[in-house]
Motif scaffolding. Structure first.
Motif, PDB file in Angstrom:
ATOM      1  N   ALA A  84       0.830  -1.209   0.000  1.00 59.12           N
ATOM      2  CA  ALA A  84       0.000   0.000   0.000  1.00 59.12           C
ATOM      3  C   ALA A  84       0.859   1.252   0.000  1.00 59.12           C
ATOM      4  CB  ALA A  84      -0.931  -0.015   1.211  1.00 59.12           C
ATOM      5  N   ALA A  85       1.951   1.228   0.767  1.00 56.18           N
ATOM      6  CA  ALA A  85       2.838   2.391   0.811  1.00 56.18           C
ATOM      7  C   ALA A  85       3.462   2.652  -0.553  1.00 56.18           C
ATOM      8  CB  ALA A  85       3.918   2.175   1.864  1.00 56.18           C
ATOM      9  N   ALA A  86       3.824   1.573  -1.259  1.00 56.57           N
ATOM     10  CA  ALA A  86       4.404   1.748  -2.590  1.00 56.57           C
ATOM     11  C   ALA A  86       3.384   2.347  -3.557  1.00 56.57           C
ATOM     12  CB  ALA A  86       4.905   0.402  -3.115  1.00 56.57           C
ATOM     13  N   ILE A  87       2.138   1.892  -3.456  1.00 59.04           N
ATOM     14  CA  ILE A  87       1.084   2.409  -4.343  1.00 59.04           C
ATOM     15  C   ILE A  87       0.812   3.881  -4.057  1.00 59.04           C
ATOM     16  CG2 ILE A  87      -1.381   2.244  -4.878  1.00 59.04           C
ATOM     17  CD1 ILE A  87      -1.103  -0.800  -4.402  1.00 59.04           C
ATOM     18  N   VAL A  88       0.674   4.217  -2.777  1.00 59.08           N
ATOM     19  CA  VAL A  88       0.373   5.598  -2.405  1.00 59.08           C
ATOM     20  C   VAL A  88       1.554   6.512  -2.729  1.00 59.08           C
ATOM     21  CG1 VAL A  88      -0.203   7.131  -0.485  1.00 59.08           C
ATOM     22  CG2 VAL A  88      -1.271   4.871  -0.651  1.00 59.08           C
ATOM     23  N   GLY A  89       2.765   5.994  -2.513  1.00 60.75           N
ATOM     24  CA  GLY A  89       3.934   6.798  -2.845  1.00 60.75           C
ATOM     25  C   GLY A  89       4.034   7.080  -4.331  1.00 60.75           C
ATOM     26  N   ALA A 117      -8.216  -3.286   1.528  1.00 62.67           N
ATOM     27  CA  ALA A 117      -8.781  -3.829   0.292  1.00 62.67           C
ATOM     28  C   ALA A 117      -8.015  -5.052  -0.180  1.00 62.67           C
ATOM     29  CB  ALA A 117      -8.783  -2.754  -0.793  1.00 62.67           C
ATOM     30  N   ARG A 118      -6.723  -5.120   0.110  1.00 56.81           N
ATOM     31  CA  ARG A 118      -5.908  -6.247  -0.335  1.00 56.81           C
ATOM     32  C   ARG A 118      -6.094  -7.486   0.528  1.00 56.81           C
ATOM     33  NH1 ARG A 118      -1.910  -4.472  -3.969  1.00 56.81           N
ATOM     34  NH2 ARG A 118      -0.579  -6.259  -3.535  1.00 56.81           N
ATOM     35  N   PHE A 119      -6.878  -7.371   1.602  1.00 51.39           N
ATOM     36  CA  PHE A 119      -7.107  -8.536   2.466  1.00 51.39           C
ATOM     37  C   PHE A 119      -8.077  -9.526   1.826  1.00 51.39           C
ATOM     38  CE2 PHE A 119      -9.063 -10.778   6.090  1.00 51.39           C
ATOM     39  CZ  PHE A 119      -7.910 -11.285   6.676  1.00 51.39           C
ATOM     40  N   THR A 120      -8.817  -9.116   0.805  1.00 54.78           N
ATOM     41  CA  THR A 120      -9.782 -10.006   0.160  1.00 54.78           C
ATOM     42  C   THR A 120      -9.130 -11.299  -0.295  1.00 54.78           C
ATOM     43  OG1 THR A 120     -11.079  -8.098  -0.576  1.00 54.78           O
ATOM     44  CG2 THR A 120     -11.437 -10.173  -1.735  1.00 54.78           C
ATOM     45  N   GLU A 121      -7.916 -11.222  -0.808  1.00 49.33           N
ATOM     46  CA  GLU A 121      -7.226 -12.419  -1.294  1.00 49.33           C
ATOM     47  C   GLU A 121      -6.904 -13.397  -0.171  1.00 49.33           C
ATOM     48  OE1 GLU A 121      -7.413  -9.787  -4.509  1.00 49.33           O
ATOM     49  OE2 GLU A 121      -6.741  -9.401  -2.465  1.00 49.33           O
ATOM     50  N   LYS A 122      -6.904 -12.941   1.070  1.00 46.37           N
ATOM     51  CA  LYS A 122      -6.589 -13.821   2.200  1.00 46.37           C
ATOM     52  C   LYS A 122      -7.796 -14.623   2.660  1.00 46.37           C
ATOM     53  CE  LYS A 122      -2.574 -11.843   2.138  1.00 46.37           C
ATOM     54  NZ  LYS A 122      -1.405 -12.533   1.556  1.00 46.37           N
ATOM     55  N   LEU A 142      -4.755  -6.468 -23.090  1.00 47.17           N
ATOM     56  CA  LEU A 142      -3.917  -5.570 -22.294  1.00 47.17           C
ATOM     57  C   LEU A 142      -4.400  -4.128 -22.350  1.00 47.17           C
ATOM     58  CD1 LEU A 142      -0.335  -6.928 -23.144  1.00 47.17           C
ATOM     59  CD2 LEU A 142      -1.816  -7.506 -21.213  1.00 47.17           C
ATOM     60  N   SER A 143      -5.326  -3.843 -23.239  1.00 53.10           N
ATOM     61  CA  SER A 143      -5.837  -2.474 -23.347  1.00 53.10           C
ATOM     62  C   SER A 143      -7.127  -2.263 -22.561  1.00 53.10           C
ATOM     63  CB  SER A 143      -6.095  -2.132 -24.822  1.00 53.10           C
ATOM     64  OG  SER A 143      -7.160  -2.929 -25.339  1.00 53.10           O
ATOM     65  N   VAL A 144      -7.616  -3.296 -21.884  1.00 54.59           N
ATOM     66  CA  VAL A 144      -8.928  -3.217 -21.234  1.00 54.59           C
ATOM     67  C   VAL A 144      -8.851  -2.507 -19.885  1.00 54.59           C
ATOM     68  CG1 VAL A 144     -10.779  -4.589 -20.191  1.00 54.59           C
ATOM     69  CG2 VAL A 144      -9.849  -5.226 -22.437  1.00 54.59           C
ATOM     70  N   ASP A 145      -7.907  -2.908 -19.030  1.00 56.53           N
ATOM     71  CA  ASP A 145      -7.887  -2.437 -17.643  1.00 56.53           C
ATOM     72  C   ASP A 145      -7.218  -1.073 -17.518  1.00 56.53           C
ATOM     73  OD1 ASP A 145      -9.096  -4.707 -16.256  1.00 56.53           O
ATOM     74  OD2 ASP A 145      -7.339  -5.809 -16.957  1.00 56.53           O
ATOM     75  N   ARG A 146      -7.883  -0.203 -16.765  1.00 53.53           N
ATOM     76  CA  ARG A 146      -7.335   1.122 -16.495  1.00 53.53           C
ATOM     77  C   ARG A 146      -7.519   1.433 -15.013  1.00 53.53           C
ATOM     78  NH1 ARG A 146      -9.247   4.590 -21.838  1.00 53.53           N
ATOM     79  NH2 ARG A 146      -8.598   3.000 -23.367  1.00 53.53           N
ATOM     80  N   ARG A 147      -6.425   1.642 -14.392  1.00 45.94           N
ATOM     81  CA  ARG A 147      -6.449   1.890 -12.950  1.00 45.94           C
ATOM     82  C   ARG A 147      -6.768   3.358 -12.670  1.00 45.94           C
ATOM     83  NH1 ARG A 147      -2.434   3.915  -9.862  1.00 45.94           N
ATOM     84  NH2 ARG A 147      -2.540   3.523  -7.617  1.00 45.94           N
ATOM     85  N   LEU A 148      -7.662   3.578 -11.721  1.00 41.44           N
ATOM     86  CA  LEU A 148      -8.006   4.927 -11.292  1.00 41.44           C
ATOM     87  C   LEU A 148      -7.293   5.233  -9.974  1.00 41.44           C
ATOM     88  CD1 LEU A 148     -11.877   5.024 -11.931  1.00 41.44           C
ATOM     89  CD2 LEU A 148     -10.024   5.672 -13.478  1.00 41.44           C
ATOM     90  N   ARG A 149      -6.571   6.326  -9.946  1.00 38.06           N
ATOM     91  CA  ARG A 149      -5.942   6.734  -8.693  1.00 38.06           C
ATOM     92  C   ARG A 149      -7.042   7.140  -7.715  1.00 38.06           C
ATOM     93  NH1 ARG A 149      -1.893  11.756  -8.793  1.00 38.06           N
ATOM     94  NH2 ARG A 149      -3.867  12.829  -9.183  1.00 38.06           N
ATOM     95  N   ASP A 150      -6.954   6.604  -6.505  1.00 43.95           N
ATOM     96  CA  ASP A 150      -7.988   6.887  -5.507  1.00 43.95           C
ATOM     97  C   ASP A 150      -7.323   7.099  -4.144  1.00 43.95           C
ATOM     98  OD1 ASP A 150     -10.594   7.174  -4.489  1.00 43.95           O
ATOM     99  OD2 ASP A 150     -10.616   5.075  -3.852  1.00 43.95           O
ATOM    100  N   ASP A 197      -7.361   0.639  -6.417  1.00 44.87           N
ATOM    101  CA  ASP A 197      -6.655  -0.161  -5.414  1.00 44.87           C
ATOM    102  C   ASP A 197      -7.377  -0.172  -4.076  1.00 44.87           C
ATOM    103  OD1 ASP A 197      -4.156  -1.276  -6.528  1.00 44.87           O
ATOM    104  OD2 ASP A 197      -3.731   0.814  -7.005  1.00 44.87           O
ATOM    105  N   THR A 198      -8.250   0.790  -3.846  1.00 42.25           N
ATOM    106  CA  THR A 198      -8.969   0.867  -2.573  1.00 42.25           C
ATOM    107  C   THR A 198     -10.252   0.050  -2.591  1.00 42.25           C
ATOM    108  OG1 THR A 198     -10.023   2.890  -3.374  1.00 42.25           O
ATOM    109  CG2 THR A 198      -8.056   3.148  -2.006  1.00 42.25           C
TER     110      THR A 198
END
Length: 744
Positions: free
Chosen positions: A433-438, A462-467, A683-691, A659-660
């Motif tokens: 998360a720190a790397a993403i926010v940074g 949000a990343r806990f879902t995979e666990k 590879l052109s489908v996904d677009r990440r939104l900064r949040d 990511d959130t």
């Protein structure tokens, strides 16, 4: 009526679990309904002047399906008690992708579903027959001051059992009646089968589950009445062996066996919706069971023999424990079958598909907890909290005591493991998360540190879902063990005695744990009821709880006929019909979907004929297609299905994710999008939104932009830009469009 020019593009929005109302989806009230009904309908803005393009070439339209899976508050509250049925029904769809596992997993899940129906009847019979008809009349303090029970005193045992057997019979008839309410009150739209995708997910738009549900319903009703018959006949055996009793037991056992065999015979159960040749057989078994119950009840009432009234209802403990043993064996068999059919491909995920076992185990555990709590609460009410020996002589079955203890043990250990997983994974999740926010906010001023911490916390959560997948496996293992330990009740052993002997834990501690477990179950039931209310009253609550309910009711009833109806059976054909109509009227269609709406939109694309798909583009946001559906339902959502969706719209597909977001995510890859002409259009489908978009307050505001998480993003400028890009690509690919046909 004079002909009106048709708009060039219709943006058809499909909402997710977090809808507050159609005006919220269209972002401009008021609106008019243009098709459908109150449960599922299509809406447009009343005033077109607010449409995106000034020249009126884009018309916004929204499809509202939020009342299809839940509906009114009363219906939602009633569905809370159908939770075990819903869980076991979802389990049948979570099998591995290996085609060889389909028949065996279906059969095992359906047998487990059948045991839930039997447990439902046994729980009601435990109250009506064991506690009220058998035990309460032997305790004057139980009858004192209760005129509605005083008639039991002095009555023959057979008469008491026969009269109160009407309660479990009525409970069966009630759930039978509730499950027969029309699942489809509209004319389904069926595109030509030759033009529909051949992927398994494409079948969602072709489902006509009512014939299958009718067969399952007949068999479950037959088993429900047969379970009541076995309970009455087992009690009758205590009054002496007779030819009539043995003959009725043989007939009942044959009936139960026939129902189980039918459920495990796919050619008889999983026939096409139009093949009704053998539907008379399940109905004949159901009718036989109803008639048999009348005969058995009359036999019990007319029995001239004396009844031994000491202890609990004869045979009830053995039947209940035998049911739990059967459930344990079925869970073990299901686990072995899933491991045998696991993904063995290079680079595959070997434990993908074990969600079937975890969900089935959860269904069994929840059903056992609900049943035990019902019997225990009624026993406490009848006892009036009297000391042991002064109230009901025996109390609830020992199997229920073991069930409550097993549930509490399973829940406690799972929570401990979850806490450990949270702690162990915390550093890695916060580091990521720190790397993403940074990366998103490299130039944040020093004063923004509190806000940065909030964003890092949101991303890490949000990343806990995979666990949750390994936690589900732990819960399944513990739940299976808890169900297995109920067999100790047949040995007249109580949890406190066993634990004290082998683990040196005082029996009083275990007794306290059982009491605590009972209150925990009661709290869970109350929490589910309150959740049903707040899901309709609180948008934020529905955003998180509704997505889980919508996940469970997306799939048709293929295991348990008393599960909540499937909303996709109506939503996908309606969307397919509407898109086909709009394209046929000369429009191009931009289909947008949020959360579960994106799944409905994807399933709709798979239904569209090629000539319609060429005039459709797809925009998804907050989509759980990859993150939840591909993990939980690997046989129905995989890379091949997702590529098929892209191909059918000419890769005019954009997926926005954050990511959130704890539920939605990338569909193909989380990397920056690549040009379509790279040879890998996915590879052109996904677009990440900064949040959030920033961590400091913008000029003219006093607070920084909010963290959006799983919220829809129709009002986000980046959504608007993606929509306009897709519209441009869609319009550019059409060339000169034919004029719209006149509207009469």
């Amino acid at each position: 009526m004079t002909a009106q020019p048709s708009p060039d593009v219709v943006e058809l929005r499909v909402h997710g679990a977090s809808i507050g109302g159609i005006p919220d989806v269209l972002d401009l009230p008021p609106v008019d309904q243009v098709a459908g009904d109150r449960s599922g309908g299509f809406y447009r803005r009343r005033d077109r002047r607010g449409d995106r393009d000034a020249d009126g070439r884009v018309t916004l339209e929204a499809y509202r399906w939020g009342d299809l899976p839940s509906g009114t508050v009363t219906r939602t509250l009633s569905l809370v008690f159908l939770l075990p049925f819903m869980l076991v029904n979802v389990a049948i769809w979570m099998r591995p992708a290996n085609p060889g596992s389909a028949a065996s997993v279906r059969s095992l899940c359906r047998l487990l579903a059948l045991t839930l129906t039997a447990l439902y009847v046994l729980a009601v019979a435990g109250v009506a027959l064991d506690l009220v008809a058998w035990s309460c009349p032997t305790s004057p303090r139980c009858l004192a001051g209760r005129s509605w029970l005083s008639w039991l005193q002095g009555r023959p045992v057979g008469l008491r059992l026969g009269v109160l057997a009407l309660i479990p019979a009525a409970a069966t008839a009630g759930i039978w009646w509730a499950s027969t309410r029309p699942g489809r009150v509209f004319e389904a739209f069926r595109p030509p089968e030759a033009e529909v995708s051949d992927s398994r997910l494409a079948a969602v738009g072709q489902w006509d589950a009512e014939p299958l549900v009718g067969r399952l319903r007949s068999l479950h009703v037959a088993v429900a009445f047969a379970t009541l018959d076995v309970t009455l006949l087992a009690a009758r055996l205590s009054a002496g062996l007779s030819t009539a009793t043995v003959a009725l037991l043989v007939v009942t056992g044959t009936l139960l066996t026939a129902c189980a065999v039918l459920l495990c015979t796919p050619p008889l159960i999983d026939r096409a919706a139009t093949d009704r040749r053998l539907d008379r057989l399940p109905r004949a078994l159901r009718t036989t069971a109803v008639v048999l119950t009348v005969v058995v009840t009359g036999h019990v009432v007319a029995s001239p023999s004396s009844w031994p009234e000491a202890g609990g209802l004869p045979g009830y403990d053995a039947i209940l424990t035998g049911l739990f043993v059967t459930q344990t064996a079925l869970l073990a068999g299901l686990g072995v079958e899933l491991l045998r059919c696991r993904d063995r491909r290079p680079g595959g995920t070997p434990f993908l598909g074990l969600g079937t076992l975890a969900t089935a185990a959860a269904a069994i555990t929840v059903a056992g907890a609900f049943s035990s709590e019902l019997v225990y609460r009624v026993a406490d009410f009848l006892d009036r909290n009297l000391p042991t020996g002064e109230g009901i002589a025996t109390g609830p079955s020992r199997a229920y005591t073991w069930t409550i203890f097993g549930f509490f043990r399973t829940l406690l250990i799972t929570l401990v493991v979850a806490a450990l997983v949270v702690l162990v994974s915390r550093r890695a999740r916060y580091r990521a998360a720190a790397a993403i926010v940074g990366r998103d906010h490299p130039d944040a001023p020093p004063g923004a540190e509190p806000r940065l911490r909030q964003v890092r916390r949101a991303v890490a959560r949000a990343r806990f879902t995979e666990k949750l997948i390994p936690l589900g496996a732990v819960f399944a293992f513990l739940a299976g063990g808890a169900t297995a330990t109920t067999t100790l009740g047949m040995l007249d052993l109580m949890p406190g005695d066993v634990v004290e002997q082998f683990a040196r834990v005082p029996a009083g501690v275990i007794t306290f744990a059982i009491a605590a477990g009972s209150w925990v179950i009661a709290g869970i039931i109350v929490g589910l009821l309150l959740g049903g209310i707040f899901a309709h009253r609180t948008l934020e609550f529905r955003r998180h709880v509704g997505i889980l309910w919508d996940l469970g009711t997306f799939w048709p009833r293929a295991a348990h006929p008393f599960a909540p109806p499937c909303y996709a059976e109506r939503a996908v054909p309606e969307l397919t019909r509407r898109v086909t109509y709009l394209v046929g009227a000369g429009n191009a269609v931009l289909l947008t979907g949020h959360s579960h709406g994106s799944v409905l939109a994807a399933a709709t694309v798979l239904q569209l004929p090629p000539h319609v798909g060429r005039r459709v583009a797809l925009l998804t946001h907050g989509s759980p297609l990859r993150r939840l559906y591909a993990r939980l339902f690997p046989a129905y959502v995989d890379d091949e299905v997702l590529r098929d969706i892209g191909d059918r719209v000419g890769w005019r597909w954009v997926n926005l994710w954050r990511d959130t977001d704890p539920f939605g995510g990338a569909v193909f890859t989380g990397h920056p999008p690549a040009p379509v002409d790279t040879g890998r259009p996915e590879l052109s489908v996904d677009r990440r939104l900064r949040d959030p978009v920033d961590v400091v307050a913008p000029p003219g505001d006093s607070v920084p932009p909010p963290i959006q998480g799983h919220r829809p993003c129709e009002s986000d400028p980046r959504f608007v830009a993606a929509a306009e890009e897709l519209i441009a690509r869609l319009v550019g690919s059409q060339g000169t469009r034919p004029p719209a046909p006149p509207v009469s």
